[in-house]
Design an enzyme around this catalytic site. Sequence first.
Site, PDB file in Angstrom:
ATOM      1  N   TYR A   1      -1.453   0.386   9.898  1.00  0.00           N
ATOM      2  CA  TYR A   1      -1.606  -0.320   8.628  1.00  0.00           C
ATOM      3  C   TYR A   1      -0.359  -0.140   7.761  1.00  0.00           C
ATOM      4  O   TYR A   1       0.176  -1.110   7.202  1.00  0.00           O
ATOM      5  CB  TYR A   1      -2.841   0.211   7.917  1.00  0.00           C
ATOM      6  CG  TYR A   1      -3.129  -0.392   6.559  1.00  0.00           C
ATOM      7  CD1 TYR A   1      -3.620  -1.689   6.446  1.00  0.00           C
ATOM      8  CD2 TYR A   1      -2.948   0.354   5.388  1.00  0.00           C
ATOM      9  CE1 TYR A   1      -3.905  -2.237   5.211  1.00  0.00           C
ATOM     10  CE2 TYR A   1      -3.236  -0.192   4.147  1.00  0.00           C
ATOM     11  CZ  TYR A   1      -3.720  -1.483   4.056  1.00  0.00           C
ATOM     12  OH  TYR A   1      -4.008  -2.012   2.827  1.00  0.00           O
TER      13      TYR A   1
ATOM     14  N   SER B   1       0.829  -1.200   0.000  1.00  0.00           N
ATOM     15  CA  SER B   1       0.000   0.000   0.000  1.00  0.00           C
ATOM     16  C   SER B   1       0.864   1.252   0.000  1.00  0.00           C
ATOM     17  O   SER B   1       2.002   1.248   0.507  1.00  0.00           O
ATOM     18  CB  SER B   1      -0.889   0.008   1.254  1.00  0.00           C
ATOM     19  OG  SER B   1      -1.497   1.257   1.449  1.00  0.00           O
TER      20      SER B   1
ATOM     21  N   LYS C   1       2.310  -3.079   6.522  1.00  0.00           N
ATOM     22  CA  LYS C   1       2.635  -3.327   5.120  1.00  0.00           C
ATOM     23  C   LYS C   1       4.138  -3.164   4.863  1.00  0.00           C
ATOM     24  O   LYS C   1       4.729  -3.907   4.072  1.00  0.00           O
ATOM     25  CB  LYS C   1       1.842  -2.369   4.224  1.00  0.00           C
ATOM     26  CG  LYS C   1       0.352  -2.675   4.160  1.00  0.00           C
ATOM     27  CD  LYS C   1       0.066  -3.965   3.430  1.00  0.00           C
ATOM     28  CE  LYS C   1      -1.404  -4.169   3.150  1.00  0.00           C
ATOM     29  NZ  LYS C   1      -1.687  -5.418   2.394  1.00  0.00           N
TER      30      LYS C   1
END
Length: 324
Positions: A150, A126, A154
């Site tokens: 998040y 991402s 990642k």
Amino acid sequence: MRRVLIIGGGGMVGQKLAHRLSVEGLDGDTDIEVTLFDMAYPEGGAPAAERIVGQLGNFADIDALVAARYDVIFHLAAIVSGESESDFQKGWLINGAAFLHFGMKLEEEHRVSGGAYVPRVVFTSSIAVFGPPFPDQIPDDQPLTPQTSYGAQKACAELMMNDLGRRGIVEAVSIRLPTIVVRPGKPNLAASSFFSGIIREPLNGQEAILPVDESVRHWHASPRAAVGFLIHAAGLDTALLGDNRALSMPGVSCTVAEQIESLRAAAGDKAVALIRHEPNETIQRIVGGWARDFDPARALALGFRADADFDAIVRAYIEDYLTD
């Protein structure tokens, strides 16, 4: 026959990928067998040789998937951004610990096979791996400085993929997806969900909530483009990537105001009037820490292609999901 596994095969992108593979095959090879893994599947969904129901939080499920020795693995599954931020434990279990376990099991299977088992693994990372301050356009050598859980998860997975690729355990490719819009169906728990909602809901005659200012700029690609990225990555010569197996995908940089104008062009003022401004400080804070524009030179040189503009993204949604 090549055996293909899609982890997260019940989700929107996983289903679209499975549909396309069933029609076109992979890199022109139609002699493939596709297996899906997810917690649930939509009724009447994409065709597959097998649909396995399981959870990445159950490491025994990961062990079984790796032991089956698929030739190509698309790893799409993740706890989305908003939920990762609100539930620290869940985000790090699925996006962090489960992925690291996945990588360790791949190494074990490679070792047990005497080095014969070397699958192609395409991982969806991402743009959340980047954090402010941002240049006007983020280059390929931008340091990873995530400002969300998040993004941190990642980034850790990208490092695992780099190490697996460096060691020759897998043919590793990580693709950093732009925010994928316009997503069909209902909103999810991603902080970016409104980017799709302000287009999807009005096109379906429903009210949409806009939680951020119209001046917010972001990086987008359509589901159609995302599937194209995945398939292209599966056939890429990984020797061209060197030691950095992660690529920022091309996309469309535009403001929310420009998104709304694309909606207006497609469906008129009546659709735009269905957007209701309702500021949300949490979402504004999360989105404010995201990248806005990229110079994805490596990906473009390797043949990855995205949508021409946001008008094209809206048209793709109408053609794929609203046209009989």
